[in-house]
Write a protein that holds these residues in place. Structure first.
Motif, PDB file in Angstrom:
ATOM      1  N   ALA A  66      -3.514  27.464 -14.805  1.00 31.68           N
ATOM      2  CA  ALA A  66      -4.376  28.174 -15.766  1.00 31.68           C
ATOM      3  C   ALA A  66      -5.738  27.500 -16.003  1.00 31.68           C
ATOM      4  O   ALA A  66      -6.773  28.177 -16.000  1.00 31.68           O
ATOM      5  CB  ALA A  66      -3.631  28.372 -17.080  1.00 31.68           C
ATOM      6  N   PRO A  67      -5.788  26.170 -16.224  1.00 27.89           N
ATOM      7  CA  PRO A  67      -7.099  25.567 -16.513  1.00 27.89           C
ATOM      8  C   PRO A  67      -8.090  25.695 -15.360  1.00 27.89           C
ATOM      9  O   PRO A  67      -9.300  25.789 -15.594  1.00 27.89           O
ATOM     10  CB  PRO A  67      -6.758  24.090 -16.771  1.00 27.89           C
ATOM     11  CG  PRO A  67      -5.299  24.050 -17.042  1.00 27.89           C
ATOM     12  CD  PRO A  67      -4.690  25.193 -16.314  1.00 27.89           C
ATOM     13  N   ALA A  70      -9.339  29.186 -15.678  1.00 29.17           N
ATOM     14  CA  ALA A  70     -10.154  29.329 -16.897  1.00 29.17           C
ATOM     15  C   ALA A  70     -11.530  28.698 -16.724  1.00 29.17           C
ATOM     16  O   ALA A  70     -12.532  29.203 -17.240  1.00 29.17           O
ATOM     17  CB  ALA A  70      -9.419  28.698 -18.078  1.00 29.17           C
ATOM     18  N   ARG A  71     -11.574  27.597 -15.996  1.00 32.16           N
ATOM     19  CA  ARG A  71     -12.841  26.876 -15.805  1.00 32.16           C
ATOM     20  C   ARG A  71     -13.802  27.667 -14.918  1.00 32.16           C
ATOM     21  O   ARG A  71     -15.020  27.501 -15.013  1.00 32.16           O
ATOM     22  CB  ARG A  71     -12.541  25.515 -15.177  1.00 32.16           C
ATOM     23  CG  ARG A  71     -13.741  24.629 -14.986  1.00 32.16           C
ATOM     24  CD  ARG A  71     -13.292  23.228 -14.593  1.00 32.16           C
ATOM     25  NE  ARG A  71     -14.432  22.333 -14.485  1.00 32.16           N
ATOM     26  CZ  ARG A  71     -15.100  22.139 -13.370  1.00 32.16           C
ATOM     27  NH1 ARG A  71     -14.764  22.781 -12.271  1.00 32.16           N
ATOM     28  NH2 ARG A  71     -16.126  21.303 -13.350  1.00 32.16           N
ATOM     29  N   TYR A  97      -1.961  36.056 -15.222  1.00 32.35           N
ATOM     30  CA  TYR A  97      -3.075  35.643 -16.084  1.00 32.35           C
ATOM     31  C   TYR A  97      -3.805  36.867 -16.625  1.00 32.35           C
ATOM     32  O   TYR A  97      -3.806  37.934 -15.998  1.00 32.35           O
ATOM     33  CB  TYR A  97      -4.053  34.749 -15.296  1.00 32.35           C
ATOM     34  CG  TYR A  97      -3.361  33.533 -14.735  1.00 32.35           C
ATOM     35  CD1 TYR A  97      -3.160  32.400 -15.517  1.00 32.35           C
ATOM     36  CD2 TYR A  97      -2.857  33.543 -13.437  1.00 32.35           C
ATOM     37  CE1 TYR A  97      -2.485  31.300 -15.017  1.00 32.35           C
ATOM     38  CE2 TYR A  97      -2.175  32.442 -12.927  1.00 32.35           C
ATOM     39  CZ  TYR A  97      -1.997  31.327 -13.724  1.00 32.35           C
ATOM     40  OH  TYR A  97      -1.317  30.245 -13.247  1.00 32.35           O
ATOM     41  N   GLU A  99      -6.630  36.342 -19.730  1.00 35.33           N
ATOM     42  CA  GLU A  99      -7.916  35.840 -20.223  1.00 35.33           C
ATOM     43  C   GLU A  99      -8.729  35.173 -19.118  1.00 35.33           C
ATOM     44  O   GLU A  99      -9.967  35.225 -19.129  1.00 35.33           O
ATOM     45  CB  GLU A  99      -7.680  34.823 -21.353  1.00 35.33           C
ATOM     46  CG  GLU A  99      -7.164  35.428 -22.634  1.00 35.33           C
ATOM     47  CD  GLU A  99      -8.139  36.425 -23.234  1.00 35.33           C
ATOM     48  OE1 GLU A  99      -9.353  36.150 -23.200  1.00 35.33           O
ATOM     49  OE2 GLU A  99      -7.682  37.468 -23.718  1.00 35.33           O
ATOM     50  N   GLU A 100      -8.030  34.549 -18.190  1.00 34.89           N
ATOM     51  CA  GLU A 100      -8.713  33.774 -17.143  1.00 34.89           C
ATOM     52  C   GLU A 100      -9.595  34.653 -16.259  1.00 34.89           C
ATOM     53  O   GLU A 100     -10.554  34.170 -15.655  1.00 34.89           O
ATOM     54  CB  GLU A 100      -7.674  33.033 -16.291  1.00 34.89           C
ATOM     55  CG  GLU A 100      -6.989  31.876 -17.014  1.00 34.89           C
ATOM     56  CD  GLU A 100      -5.850  32.298 -17.938  1.00 34.89           C
ATOM     57  OE1 GLU A 100      -5.607  33.519 -18.081  1.00 34.89           O
ATOM     58  OE2 GLU A 100      -5.214  31.407 -18.515  1.00 34.89           O
TER      59      GLU A 100
END
Ligand code: FMN
Length: 190
Positions: A66-67, A70-71, A97, A99-100
């Motif tokens: 996820a990170p 997201a990044r 996923y 929001e990503e």
């Protein structure tokens, strides 16, 4: 984002099967993108991500990836075509996923047999639309992909493939900057 800041781009290898061709395409594209400049690249191989075959948002592997998603301010999906569609593990990854992906641009590099993966690419556009992501108009596509790269992994038509990749990256970074600024300026409405 300042005009000189690097754009964070995640390149996702969407095929995971044994003896796949995907890494050949993705490695060349990654190298081309690195030479393009102005990009902070993260090459994500779904074969290494360890996502379950069964959709499971509570899976530790989903949380671990996820990170990195997201990044990213933008994505490049490197996808083959299987029976007019894209690989099931790629769908699983996308569906893991929300929001990503939201309000970010997605470009597609496709490959395959007769179709060059373009039919899979059209399906991906529908799916990413549902996730409030914006797909980039231009693609890079290799039909009969196994005949289109030399032994060192470079496209035989290096100039043509490179021009297509540059056009794609120019459009992707334009959208990445525009949507990054928009996300910062105001919440995306749902
Ligand atoms: C199950 C399967 C179905 C395929 N269906 C198509 C297809 O519908 N259209 C096409 O152009 N190529 C098709 N191909 C060819 C693949 O796109 C090609 O083998 C490509 O290398 C697959 O990517 P990968 O090696 O990274 O898994 C198919 C291949 C497989 C294994």
């Amino acid at each position: 984002m300042h005009a000189t800041d690097a754009v964070h781009v995640a390149i996702i290898i969407g095929s995971t099967r044994a003896h796949r061709f995907g890494p050949t395409v993705a490695t060349w594209f990654h190298e081309h993108a690195a030479a393009h400049g102005g990009l902070d690249l993260d090459l994500i191989d779904l074969a290494d991500a360890g996502l379950s075959d069964v959709l499971d948002e509570s899976d530790a592997a989903v949380a671990a990836l996820a990170p990195r998603l997201a990044r990213a301010d933008a994505f490049v999906i490197v996808s083959p075509e299987y029976n007019r569609g894209y690989p099931a593990p790629l769908k699983n990854a996308i569906d893991s996923y929300v929001e990503e992906w939201k309000a970010k641009p997605v470009a597609i590099v496709s490959y395959g047999g007769v179709s060059g993966g373009l039919r899979a690419a059209e399906q991906l556009r529908q799916v990413f639309g549902e996730l409030h992501a914006v797909t980039i108009r231009d693609t890079v596509s290799f039909h009969s992909c196994w005949n289109k790269f030399d032994d060192s992994g470079k496209p035989l038509d290096l100039a043509g493939a490179g021009a297509a990749a540059t056009a794609l990256l120019n459009q992707l970074t334009w959208w990445a900057r525009a949507l990054h600024d928009a996300r910062v300026a105001r919440p995306y409405p749902l």
